[in-house]
Design a protein around this motif. Structure first.
Motif, PDB file in Angstrom:
ATOM      1  N   LEU A 111      14.488   9.428   4.342  1.00  0.00           N
ATOM      2  CA  LEU A 111      13.249   9.046   5.010  1.00  0.00           C
ATOM      3  C   LEU A 111      13.306   7.567   5.363  1.00  0.00           C
ATOM      4  N   ALA A 112      12.342   7.131   6.169  1.00  0.00           N
ATOM      5  CA  ALA A 112      12.153   5.709   6.446  1.00  0.00           C
ATOM      6  C   ALA A 112      10.713   5.353   6.125  1.00  0.00           C
ATOM      7  N   ASP A 113      10.508   4.190   5.533  1.00  0.00           N
ATOM      8  CA  ASP A 113       9.147   3.741   5.240  1.00  0.00           C
ATOM      9  C   ASP A 113       8.480   3.258   6.525  1.00  0.00           C
ATOM     10  N   PRO A 114       7.216   2.831   6.486  1.00  0.00           N
ATOM     11  CA  PRO A 114       6.521   2.461   7.726  1.00  0.00           C
ATOM     12  C   PRO A 114       7.159   1.317   8.505  1.00  0.00           C
ATOM     13  N   ARG A 169       0.833  -1.208   0.000  1.00  0.00           N
ATOM     14  CA  ARG A 169       0.000   0.000   0.000  1.00  0.00           C
ATOM     15  C   ARG A 169       0.864   1.253   0.000  1.00  0.00           C
ATOM     16  N   PHE A 170       1.862   1.275   0.868  1.00  0.00           N
ATOM     17  CA  PHE A 170       2.713   2.471   0.954  1.00  0.00           C
ATOM     18  C   PHE A 170       3.483   2.691  -0.344  1.00  0.00           C
ATOM     19  N   TRP A 171       4.164   1.663  -0.831  1.00  0.00           N
ATOM     20  CA  TRP A 171       5.052   1.843  -1.969  1.00  0.00           C
ATOM     21  C   TRP A 171       4.289   2.027  -3.277  1.00  0.00           C
ATOM     22  N   VAL A 178       8.070  14.919  -0.503  1.00  0.00           N
ATOM     23  CA  VAL A 178       8.430  14.485   0.848  1.00  0.00           C
ATOM     24  C   VAL A 178       7.230  14.634   1.780  1.00  0.00           C
ATOM     25  N   ALA A 179       6.502  15.739   1.656  1.00  0.00           N
ATOM     26  CA  ALA A 179       5.307  15.943   2.481  1.00  0.00           C
ATOM     27  C   ALA A 179       4.253  14.875   2.186  1.00  0.00           C
ATOM     28  N   ARG A 180       4.108  14.538   0.909  1.00  0.00           N
ATOM     29  CA  ARG A 180       3.139  13.496   0.524  1.00  0.00           C
ATOM     30  C   ARG A 180       3.526  12.153   1.129  1.00  0.00           C
ATOM     31  N   LEU A 181       4.811  11.814   1.074  1.00  0.00           N
ATOM     32  CA  LEU A 181       5.283  10.550   1.627  1.00  0.00           C
ATOM     33  C   LEU A 181       5.089  10.509   3.140  1.00  0.00           C
ATOM     34  N   THR A 182       5.326  11.625   3.794  1.00  0.00           N
ATOM     35  CA  THR A 182       5.140  11.694   5.241  1.00  0.00           C
ATOM     36  C   THR A 182       3.675  11.450   5.595  1.00  0.00           C
ATOM     37  N   ALA A 183       2.786  12.001   4.789  1.00  0.00           N
ATOM     38  CA  ALA A 183       1.354  11.777   5.019  1.00  0.00           C
ATOM     39  C   ALA A 183       0.978  10.311   4.826  1.00  0.00           C
TER      40      ALA A 183
END
Length: 245
Positions: free
Chosen positions: A231-234, A147-149, A208-213
């Motif tokens: 960054l780090a993923d979930p 889902r994240f990637w 970056v803001a989108r990924l953080t969300a």
């Protein structure tokens, strides 16, 4: 907005030596953007292009202990090709590794700095990927990672189960990005991570803001004042967002 997976980054004691190994292993060429960095990519390649996910090797003062959460799977087209490739890789400095894999059709090796990778038996799903069949990431929850990637990148989700997820460029070329459920994960910092790039004209800060969300978190690995964002993923896997290009 979307991001592209453009390279796999290896932290190394000697970028030149490790870069030469991977260039020979993949049948690619090497270049350098400066001291301490070796780029490994197909000859006459116009980077970035989803037809290949390249390898970027960077010398760091004190590389972390190898962590085996991200590795490359190499493609082969026949049993003879697999056998010959394993032999050649050993001649280049790779060593066989027993990670408890048992009797399996693939071969587990370590590169000269100890990074694990696999030489796969021929598989039809990888028939057109090029020398890298897949970038593999061990994880606890493939569905959550998918889902994240799949939202982070413009890659298409091809398969997802409780144990495995597989994504590929929406253009249907290049290697796959795959997530494999492992009961016990390594938790220390790793030496291999993914580098993502926005499309030309897109805004790095907005991405970056989108990924953080989506669930990514800021990561300080001592990078200092650099043009990319760590960054780090979930699940805590490091990755970098490069400047658009």
């Amino acid at each position: 907005m979307a991001l592209r997976l453009v390279q796999v980054n290896f932290k190394a004691r000697d970028d030149s030596a490790l870069g030469r190994f991977w260039a020979e292993a993949l049948g690619w060429g090497v270049s350098s953007e400066g001291p301490g960095v070796t780029n490994v990519e197909p000859v006459d390649f116009d980077w970035p292009d989803p037809v290949a996910v390249c390898v970027d090797v960077v010398t760091v003062p004190d590389p972390e202990t190898v962590r085996y959460r991200t590795h490359l799977d190499l493609n082969t087209t026949s049993a003879a090709h697999q056998t010959g490739l394993v032999t050649r890789l050993k001649e280049l400095g790779a060593t066989p590794v027993d990670v408890g894999q048992g009797d399996v059709p693939w071969t587990v090796l370590a590169d000269p700095e100890g990074n694990l990778f696999r030489v796969l038996e021929p598989r039809s799903v990888y028939r057109d990927t090029g020398p890298i069949a897949a970038v593999m990431v061990n994880c606890a929850d493939p569905r959550a990672m998918a889902r994240f990637w799949s939202e982070a990148m413009d890659w298409t989700l091809h398969e997802v189960t409780d144990d495995h997820a597989r994504l590929r460029s929406a253009k249907g070329v290049g290697p796959y990005l795959e997530f494999l459920r492992i009961p016990v994960l390594k938790t220390e910092s790793g030496r291999v991570h993914l580098d993502l790039m926005p499309y030309p004209g897109d805004d790095q800060a907005a991405e970056v803001a989108r990924l953080t969300a989506l669930g990514a978190t800021d990561l300080d690995v001592g990078q200092g004042d650099v043009p990319w964002v760590c960054l780090a993923d979930p699940e805590g896997n490091e990755f970098c967002v490069l400047t658009p290009g």
